[in-house]
Every structure is written in C-alpha cells, then in structure tokens.
Scaffold this motif. Structure first.
Motif, PDB file in Angstrom:
ATOM      1  N   HIS A  49       4.215   8.444   7.041  1.00  0.00           N
ATOM      2  CA  HIS A  49       3.469   7.215   7.361  1.00  0.00           C
ATOM      3  C   HIS A  49       4.348   5.975   7.158  1.00  0.00           C
ATOM      4  O   HIS A  49       4.141   4.955   7.788  1.00  0.00           O
ATOM      5  CB  HIS A  49       2.222   7.107   6.495  1.00  0.00           C
ATOM      6  CG  HIS A  49       1.160   8.084   6.888  1.00  0.00           C
ATOM      7  ND1 HIS A  49       0.015   8.213   6.177  1.00  0.00           N
ATOM      8  CD2 HIS A  49       1.065   8.994   7.884  1.00  0.00           C
ATOM      9  CE1 HIS A  49      -0.751   9.145   6.712  1.00  0.00           C
ATOM     10  NE2 HIS A  49      -0.120   9.636   7.759  1.00  0.00           N
ATOM     11  N   ALA A  50       5.341   6.073   6.263  1.00  0.00           N
ATOM     12  CA  ALA A  50       6.221   4.934   6.010  1.00  0.00           C
ATOM     13  C   ALA A  50       7.080   4.604   7.229  1.00  0.00           C
ATOM     14  O   ALA A  50       7.549   3.475   7.376  1.00  0.00           O
ATOM     15  CB  ALA A  50       7.108   5.218   4.810  1.00  0.00           C
ATOM     16  N   ARG A  51       7.286   5.551   8.116  1.00  0.00           N
ATOM     17  CA  ARG A  51       8.107   5.321   9.316  1.00  0.00           C
ATOM     18  C   ARG A  51       7.329   4.733  10.479  1.00  0.00           C
ATOM     19  O   ARG A  51       7.929   4.373  11.489  1.00  0.00           O
ATOM     20  CB  ARG A  51       8.728   6.646   9.765  1.00  0.00           C
ATOM     21  CG  ARG A  51       9.691   7.205   8.745  1.00  0.00           C
ATOM     22  CD  ARG A  51      10.340   8.437   9.286  1.00  0.00           C
ATOM     23  NE  ARG A  51      11.163   9.078   8.261  1.00  0.00           N
ATOM     24  CZ  ARG A  51      11.762  10.225   8.444  1.00  0.00           C
ATOM     25  NH1 ARG A  51      11.646  10.861   9.581  1.00  0.00           N
ATOM     26  NH2 ARG A  51      12.500  10.731   7.490  1.00  0.00           N
ATOM     27  N   PRO A  98       0.830  -1.212   0.000  1.00  0.00           N
ATOM     28  CA  PRO A  98       0.000   0.000   0.000  1.00  0.00           C
ATOM     29  C   PRO A  98       0.862   1.258   0.000  1.00  0.00           C
ATOM     30  O   PRO A  98       1.889   1.320   0.667  1.00  0.00           O
ATOM     31  CB  PRO A  98      -0.813  -0.123   1.281  1.00  0.00           C
ATOM     32  CG  PRO A  98      -0.038  -1.039   2.148  1.00  0.00           C
ATOM     33  CD  PRO A  98       0.707  -1.953   1.238  1.00  0.00           C
ATOM     34  N   ARG A  99       0.468   2.224  -0.794  1.00  0.00           N
ATOM     35  CA  ARG A  99       1.145   3.512  -0.829  1.00  0.00           C
ATOM     36  C   ARG A  99       0.438   4.460   0.107  1.00  0.00           C
ATOM     37  O   ARG A  99      -0.790   4.486   0.180  1.00  0.00           O
ATOM     38  CB  ARG A  99       1.120   4.081  -2.238  1.00  0.00           C
ATOM     39  CG  ARG A  99       1.994   3.298  -3.199  1.00  0.00           C
ATOM     40  CD  ARG A  99       2.009   3.929  -4.548  1.00  0.00           C
ATOM     41  NE  ARG A  99       2.483   5.314  -4.429  1.00  0.00           N
ATOM     42  CZ  ARG A  99       2.392   6.199  -5.402  1.00  0.00           C
ATOM     43  NH1 ARG A  99       1.864   5.868  -6.541  1.00  0.00           N
ATOM     44  NH2 ARG A  99       2.839   7.420  -5.239  1.00  0.00           N
ATOM     45  N   HIS A 100       1.202   5.233   0.809  1.00  0.00           N
ATOM     46  CA  HIS A 100       0.635   6.194   1.746  1.00  0.00           C
ATOM     47  C   HIS A 100       0.794   7.598   1.183  1.00  0.00           C
ATOM     48  O   HIS A 100       1.798   7.918   0.544  1.00  0.00           O
ATOM     49  CB  HIS A 100       1.325   6.091   3.103  1.00  0.00           C
ATOM     50  CG  HIS A 100       1.182   4.734   3.717  1.00  0.00           C
ATOM     51  ND1 HIS A 100       0.006   4.283   4.248  1.00  0.00           N
ATOM     52  CD2 HIS A 100       2.064   3.712   3.843  1.00  0.00           C
ATOM     53  CE1 HIS A 100       0.154   3.058   4.695  1.00  0.00           C
ATOM     54  NE2 HIS A 100       1.403   2.677   4.464  1.00  0.00           N
ATOM     55  N   ALA A 101      -0.182   8.410   1.447  1.00  0.00           N
ATOM     56  CA  ALA A 101      -0.164   9.765   0.912  1.00  0.00           C
ATOM     57  C   ALA A 101       0.908  10.625   1.577  1.00  0.00           C
ATOM     58  O   ALA A 101       1.514  11.480   0.951  1.00  0.00           O
ATOM     59  CB  ALA A 101      -1.530  10.411   1.079  1.00  0.00           C
TER      60      ALA A 101
END
Length: 91
Positions: A85-87, A78-81
């Motif tokens: 959020h990736a951390r 899933p890609r986060h906007a």
C-alpha cells in the motif's frame, strides 16, 4: 430479555426474566408457587464494564475541569497493514 425482581413472602427475592414491558404486578413464585409481588429497584449498573465506567468518569471530569494542553502533538502518517500500500500513488 429483562430481569424483573419479585418478592415472595416465603422465599424472599426472586428474579424473573421476561421480555421488556411484559412484567406483571404479581407472579407465582418459581420455588414454592405462592404469590410474589413485583419490587421496583434501580437498574443494575454494577454490571457495566469497568473500562466504560472509567471512560465515563474521565469524560465527566474533563467537562468541568478540562486538562490544559502543554504542547502540540504532530499528526502521524497513517500506517498501512499491507506493505505494498505504501507504493500506491498519493494525491
């Protein structure tokens, strides 16, 4: 509001907008005032969005002749906007 179609002997077809279920069998013609009789027609399906018509046609066709899958597609992460959020910790 629903558009009901009536036919006046003098003016021809007349469209009248009324709440659903509020149509009567006769109305006065809005152009000439004569008595216009209700005409029962098919729903106005031509006003449906072309994309929806295409999706419905595709779904109907695949119900009888499903497409054969030739390879498995790997699920994407899933890609986060927001980049932060990736951390966030993952389960």
């Amino acid at each position: 509001m629903v558009t009901y179609q009536y036919r006046c002997a003098a003016c021809g077809d007349v469209d009248v907008r009324r709440p659903m279920g509020a149509a009567t069998s006769h109305v006065p013609c809005p152009r000439c005032g004569a008595d216009a009789r209700r005409v029962y027609t098919s729903p106005r399906t031509r006003l449906v969005a072309p994309g929806l018509v295409s999706a419905l046609d595709t779904a109907g066709a695949s119900a009888e002749n499903p497409q054969v899958v030739r390879r498995e597609v790997a699920p994407r992460a899933p890609r986060h906007a927001h980049p932060l959020h990736a951390r966030l910790p993952r389960p």
